[in-house]
Write an enzyme that holds these catalytic residues in place. Structure first.
Site, PDB file in Angstrom:
ATOM      1  N   CYS A 118       3.625   5.716   0.211  1.00 32.91           N
ATOM      2  CA  CYS A 118       3.332   6.856  -0.641  1.00 32.91           C
ATOM      3  C   CYS A 118       1.816   6.908  -0.840  1.00 32.91           C
ATOM      4  O   CYS A 118       1.198   5.892  -1.194  1.00 32.91           O
ATOM      5  CB  CYS A 118       4.038   6.714  -1.987  1.00 32.91           C
ATOM      6  SG  CYS A 118       3.561   8.000  -3.172  1.00 32.91           S
TER       7      CYS A 118
ATOM      8  N   ASP B  27       7.909   3.858   1.563  1.00 35.59           N
ATOM      9  CA  ASP B  27       8.933   4.880   1.748  1.00 35.59           C
ATOM     10  C   ASP B  27       9.706   4.529   3.006  1.00 35.59           C
ATOM     11  O   ASP B  27       9.110   4.120   4.007  1.00 35.59           O
ATOM     12  CB  ASP B  27       8.308   6.270   1.899  1.00 35.59           C
ATOM     13  CG  ASP B  27       7.714   6.782   0.598  1.00 35.59           C
ATOM     14  OD1 ASP B  27       8.350   6.590  -0.458  1.00 35.59           O
ATOM     15  OD2 ASP B  27       6.619   7.376   0.635  1.00 35.59           O
TER      16      ASP B  27
END
Length: 156
Positions: free
Chosen positions: A54, A61
């Protein structure tokens, strides 16, 4: 010691490669000649273990990346694709950006007749983000869409 290129210009394929990129590395992508350039056929590549960061929090992620393409003159070499996708591990970008970057890098590498990239990202805060990017001759889009969903056993 750097590996020698084969007759197709591929240098990552085979045993012995141990240099893994630590950040976004589009230069690692390799392609080889399409032996059937007059045929319209679909290639599906499935990466169930994609990770990126992120850009705001630095947290990881996780996603499943599905690439469908109808080759033009070149095809992507799968080991270089694996290393390229691995290079996103420390790369900070939003989900939508990652999918578009992957699609554009592969488009530049191969000049496919049609390409699409779908990211099925793990939910954060109760929301899944599933970005989709495509490029190329739209006559292939319906066929590719059906194939993409059928291959994953998803509902249309």
């Amino acid at each position: 010691m750097p590996r020698k290129k084969d007759e197709q210009g591929l240098k990552l394929l085979g045993e012995g490669h141990k240099d893994y990129p630590t950040d976004y590395a589009p230069q690692i992508l390799e392609a080889f000649d399409n032996k059937h350039p007059k045929n319209d056929y679909m290639v599906t590549l499935h990466c169930p273990e994609f990770t990126s960061l992120c850009p705001k929090t630095g947290q990881p992620d996780f996603a499943e990346i599905i690439i469908n393409y109808i080759p033009g003159p070149r095809l992507v070499e799968s080991k270089s694709l694996k290393l390229y996708l691995f290079s996103f591990r420390n790369h900070g970008d939003f989900h939508e950006d990652c999918v578009n970057i992957i699609m554009k890098d592969l488009k530049k590498l191969m000049s496919p007749k049609y390409i699409e990239v779908k990211g099925n990202f793990t939910p954060r805060g109760g929301i899944s983000i599933i970005p989709f990017a495509n490029y190329g001759d739209k006559k292939y889009a319906d066929y590719a869409k059906k194939r993409l969903f059928d291959s994953l056993g998803e509902q249309k």
